[in-house]
Scaffold this active site. Structure first.
Site, short mmCIF file in Angstrom:
data_model
loop_
_atom_site.label_atom_id
_atom_site.label_comp_id
_atom_site.label_asym_id
_atom_site.label_seq_id
_atom_site.Cartn_x
_atom_site.Cartn_y
_atom_site.Cartn_z
N LYS A 175 0.86 -1.18 0.00
CA LYS A 175 0.00 0.00 0.00
C LYS A 175 0.89 1.24 0.00
CE LYS A 175 -1.72 3.02 2.56
NZ LYS A 175 -1.83 4.19 1.71
N GLU A 178 -1.06 7.28 -0.46
CA GLU A 178 -2.13 7.61 -1.40
C GLU A 178 -1.77 8.79 -2.30
OE1 GLU A 178 -2.10 7.54 1.83
OE2 GLU A 178 -3.53 8.88 2.79
N GLY A 228 6.70 5.33 8.11
CA GLY A 228 5.89 6.55 8.13
C GLY A 228 6.04 7.25 9.45
N GLY A 229 5.05 8.05 9.78
CA GLY A 229 5.12 8.88 10.98
C GLY A 229 4.91 8.09 12.26
N ILE A 230 5.35 8.67 13.36
CA ILE A 230 5.33 7.98 14.65
C ILE A 230 3.89 7.74 15.15
CG2 ILE A 230 5.49 10.01 16.17
CD1 ILE A 230 7.79 8.61 17.60
N THR A 232 1.17 7.34 13.34
CA THR A 232 0.57 6.23 12.57
C THR A 232 1.18 4.91 13.02
OG1 THR A 232 0.63 7.79 10.73
CG2 THR A 232 -0.08 5.56 10.23
N GLY A 233 2.48 4.92 13.28
CA GLY A 233 3.16 3.70 13.74
C GLY A 233 2.54 3.16 15.02
N GLU A 250 9.44 1.52 10.72
CA GLU A 250 10.50 2.50 10.44
C GLU A 250 9.84 3.87 10.57
OE1 GLU A 250 13.65 2.05 9.83
OE2 GLU A 250 13.70 -0.11 9.46
N CYS A 284 13.79 10.94 6.55
CA CYS A 284 13.69 10.51 7.95
C CYS A 284 15.02 10.68 8.67
CB CYS A 284 13.22 9.07 8.02
SG CYS A 284 14.24 7.98 7.03
N GLU A 385 10.13 16.43 14.65
CA GLU A 385 10.53 16.25 13.26
C GLU A 385 9.80 17.25 12.38
OE1 GLU A 385 9.05 12.69 11.31
OE2 GLU A 385 11.07 12.26 10.61
P1 NAD Z 1 2.26 8.75 7.42
O1 NAD Z 1 2.41 8.03 8.69
O2 NAD Z 1 1.26 9.84 7.32
O3 NAD Z 1 1.87 7.76 6.24
C1 NAD Z 1 2.68 6.66 5.88
C2 NAD Z 1 1.81 5.61 5.28
O4 NAD Z 1 0.90 5.14 6.27
C3 NAD Z 1 0.95 6.07 4.10
O5 NAD Z 1 0.91 5.04 3.13
C4 NAD Z 1 -0.41 6.27 4.74
O6 NAD Z 1 -1.47 6.12 3.85
C5 NAD Z 1 -0.42 5.17 5.78
N1 NAD Z 1 -1.34 5.39 6.90
C6 NAD Z 1 -1.81 6.57 7.39
N2 NAD Z 1 -2.66 6.35 8.41
C7 NAD Z 1 -2.73 5.02 8.59
C8 NAD Z 1 -3.42 4.16 9.49
N3 NAD Z 1 -4.23 4.64 10.43
N4 NAD Z 1 -3.24 2.84 9.39
C9 NAD Z 1 -2.40 2.32 8.47
N5 NAD Z 1 -1.73 3.07 7.57
C10 NAD Z 1 -1.88 4.41 7.63
O7 NAD Z 1 3.72 9.23 7.03
P2 NAD Z 1 4.13 10.10 5.79
O8 NAD Z 1 3.72 11.49 6.12
O9 NAD Z 1 3.66 9.48 4.52
O10 NAD Z 1 5.72 9.93 5.81
C11 NAD Z 1 6.54 10.74 6.54
C12 NAD Z 1 7.03 10.03 7.79
O11 NAD Z 1 7.69 8.83 7.43
C13 NAD Z 1 8.04 10.82 8.55
O12 NAD Z 1 7.76 10.81 9.92
C14 NAD Z 1 9.36 10.10 8.28
O13 NAD Z 1 10.32 10.26 9.26
C15 NAD Z 1 8.91 8.69 8.16
N6 NAD Z 1 9.91 7.92 7.40
C16 NAD Z 1 10.72 7.06 8.08
C17 NAD Z 1 11.71 6.33 7.40
C18 NAD Z 1 12.63 5.39 8.12
O14 NAD Z 1 13.37 4.66 7.46
N7 NAD Z 1 12.63 5.35 9.44
C19 NAD Z 1 11.82 6.47 6.02
C20 NAD Z 1 10.97 7.35 5.36
C21 NAD Z 1 10.01 8.06 6.08
#
Ligand code: NAD
Length: 494
Positions: A175, A178, A228-230, A232-233, A250, A284, A385
């Site tokens: 996925k 979007e 992705g973001g913390i 969401t993680g 990550e 990141c 961040e």
């Molecule tokens: P995000 O968390 O908004 O979204 C990441 C992904 O998660 C997207 O595909 C999004 O659709 C999905 N998502 C959003 N809400 C969700 C939910 N409730 N359940 C499941 N999936 C969901 O992050 P972003 O804004 O796309 O990316 C930026 C973030 O990613 C930054 O915090 C960055 O530090 C982090 N990042 C980390 C690394 C690493 O290697 N540690 C690498 C790249 C980016």
């Protein structure tokens, strides 16, 4: 033209929701594609296809060398279409096309690395403490994997997940973010061309809160891998807890770049730019938190200021552009918000802090390279961040102070420091609590070495041999080959 559809069980299809989403070029706000907006029903169909392909389709039993061969083939196809993919990535993200080309070269290398690793694990023989027995360890694929990637390095981050999962014998539901799905769709097409069996690779587009959430919650998914973001993680980890599925995260980082007095000033300034201004700081591992020892501080800040003022921003397709726009209007507003917060907190704005005035950039989501000095450890601009082209500079006096402050963060992704003292290199690299520590460099990564975070920067590791192990379960097989009965309680069975 790439397929603008979902790919489920070897078939291209529209979303069950019937709705679509416009994909925007961050350089000028123009619509570059319209794609189906997937929903929970699509995610469930893809999970079902991946489940069948894993349980009944024979993918995990396919000889590892054959899985490796398919991955090598996919790498060749990505290399063949490198220029198309690079241009697509730049259209979708705004990053310079040169940077996208480097991404594509990395991605080819990632697929080749895991293709080569696929058949290298022969298990292990354990020295059993029990006579007349044999004890072995085998690694088996974990199962169906949900893989959620972000928008900053759309295809690179997807490849860190796809390549090891497929090499290990897992089936996947990808996925992409979007807002940046185009290169992941293109590589899905290439996976089909390479000959991966139906159901092994599935790609579903759509919002995180629906499609991503379904992947995290669905009990038929064995592992969820998320970048992705913390916030969401954390949500994903909570959902995954319901059925104790494996979780790989990550997340973000706030990465200190520490400059000691005895550093090579010119190199440290040059690499500090390298540490932040790729993809307008949307990395990141961006070294956005610069800490400078007092003896070198003023000269360093002056040199950094001069170099940052000369960064050329513009269209990523213009070969002279060094920095493109931010990803979206929403993200631009977030970065602007942080600049306002920093000023209220008392940080000294030395450069930038606003959008460029060039009318040619007016429709894009541009923000000028921004420099704050006189920053303090407890400021939000230092601790959180920002994910934009913003550097904060703090002054420090001793090594202990630098290390303690650098570690005083919830994050632990990466850190770098600059010194010419070999003893300090050993001391400081051991004390920094980060998944990657660079000495006299910043932002270097390669597929051979694992990548991941300490503390709230994540769980598990991607890349390297450990990146493959994440997608395996370890099974202990114990075989008794004793022929004499045990004669329990001294009773002989006649
Ligand atoms: P995000 O968390 O908004 O979204 C990441 C992904 O998660 C997207 O595909 C999004 O659709 C999905 N998502 C959003 N809400 C969700 C939910 N409730 N359940 C499941 N999936 C969901 O992050 P972003 O804004 O796309 O990316 C930026 C973030 O990613 C930054 O915090 C960055 O530090 C982090 N990042 C980390 C690394 C690493 O290697 N540690 C690498 C790249 C980016």
């Amino acid at each position: 033209m790439i397929q603008s559809m979902l790919y489920i069980d070897g078939k291209w299809m529209q979303s069950a929701s019937g709705t679509t989403r416009e994909i925007i070029n961050p350089f000028d706000g123009e619509v570059i594609a319209t794609v189906p907006e997937g929903c929970r029903e699509d995610a469930r169909a893809a999970i079902h296809a991946a489940r069948i392909a894993f349980d009944e389709g024979g993918w995990p039993q396919t000889p590892a060398a054959e899985r490796g061969r398919l991955l090598f083939h996919l790498a060749d196809l990505i290399e063949r279409d490198r220029e198309e993919l690079a241009r697509l990535e730049s259209l979708d993200t705004g990053k310079t096309v040169e940077e996208s080309r480097w991404d594509m070269d990395d991605i080819v290398g990632i697929f080749r690395y895991f293709a080569g690793l696929a058949d290298k694990d022969g298990g292990e023989v354990i020295s059993s403490p029990i006579p007349d027995s044999t004890s072995t360890l085998v690694r088996e694929p974990v199962g169906v994997c949900g893989q959620i990637s972000p928008w900053n390095y759309p295809l690179l981050q997807a490849s860190w997940k796809m390549a090891p999962a497929l090499a290990a014998g897992c089936t996947i539901v990808m996925k992409p973010s979007e807002i940046t799905p185009l290169t992941t769709l293109k590589v899905t097409e290439l996976a089909e061309e390479a000959g991966f069996p139906p159901g092994v690779v599935n790609t579903v587009l759509g919002p995180g809160a629906e499609v991503g959430a379904e992947l995290a919650e669905n009990p038929d998914v064995d592992l969820i891998s998320f970048t992705g973001g913390i916030a969401t993680g954390k949500t994903i980890m909570r959902s995954a807890a319901e059925n104790v599925k494996k979780v790989a995260l990550e997340l973000g980082g706030k990465n200190p770049n520490i400059i000691f007095d005895d550093a090579d000033l010119e190199l440290a300034v040059d690499y500090a730019l390298n540490g932040v201004f790729f993809h307008a700081g949307q990395i990141c591992s961006a070294g956005a938190r610069v800490m400078v020892q007092e003896g070198i501080h003023d000269r360093f800040v002056e040199a950094l200021h001069q170099r940052m003022a000369a960064i050329k921003i513009g269209n990523g397709f213009d070969e002279t552009t060094q920095m493109g726009p931010l990803i979206s209007a929403e993200h631009l507003a977030k970065v602007e918000g942080y600049v306002e917060i920093a000023q209220k907190e008392g940080a000294k704005l030395m450069l930038g802090g606003y959008r460029p005035e060039d009318p040619e950039l007016a429709n894009g989501f541009f923000f000028l390279p921004t420099l704050f000095s006189e920053c303090k450890n407890d400021m939000r601009i230092v601790q959180e961040e920002v994910f934009g082209p913003v550097i904060t500079v703090e002054r420090f006096s001793t090594e202990d102070e630098a290390v303690e402050r650098a570690n005083s963060t919830i994050y632990g992704l990466s850190a770098g420091f600059w010194t010419s003292d070999p003893n300090r290199m050993e001391r400081v690299s051991k004390r920094l609590r980060f998944g990657t520590v660079w000495i006299n460099d910043f932002n270097v990564y390669f597929v051979q070495a694992p990548w991941g975070g300490y503390k709230q920067s994540g769980l598990g590791r991607e890349l390297g041999a450990m990146g493959l192990e994440e997608y395996t379960e370890v099974k202990h097989i114990y075989r008794n080959h004793a022929t004499k009965p045990l004669n329990w309680f001294g009773v002989k069975v006649e």
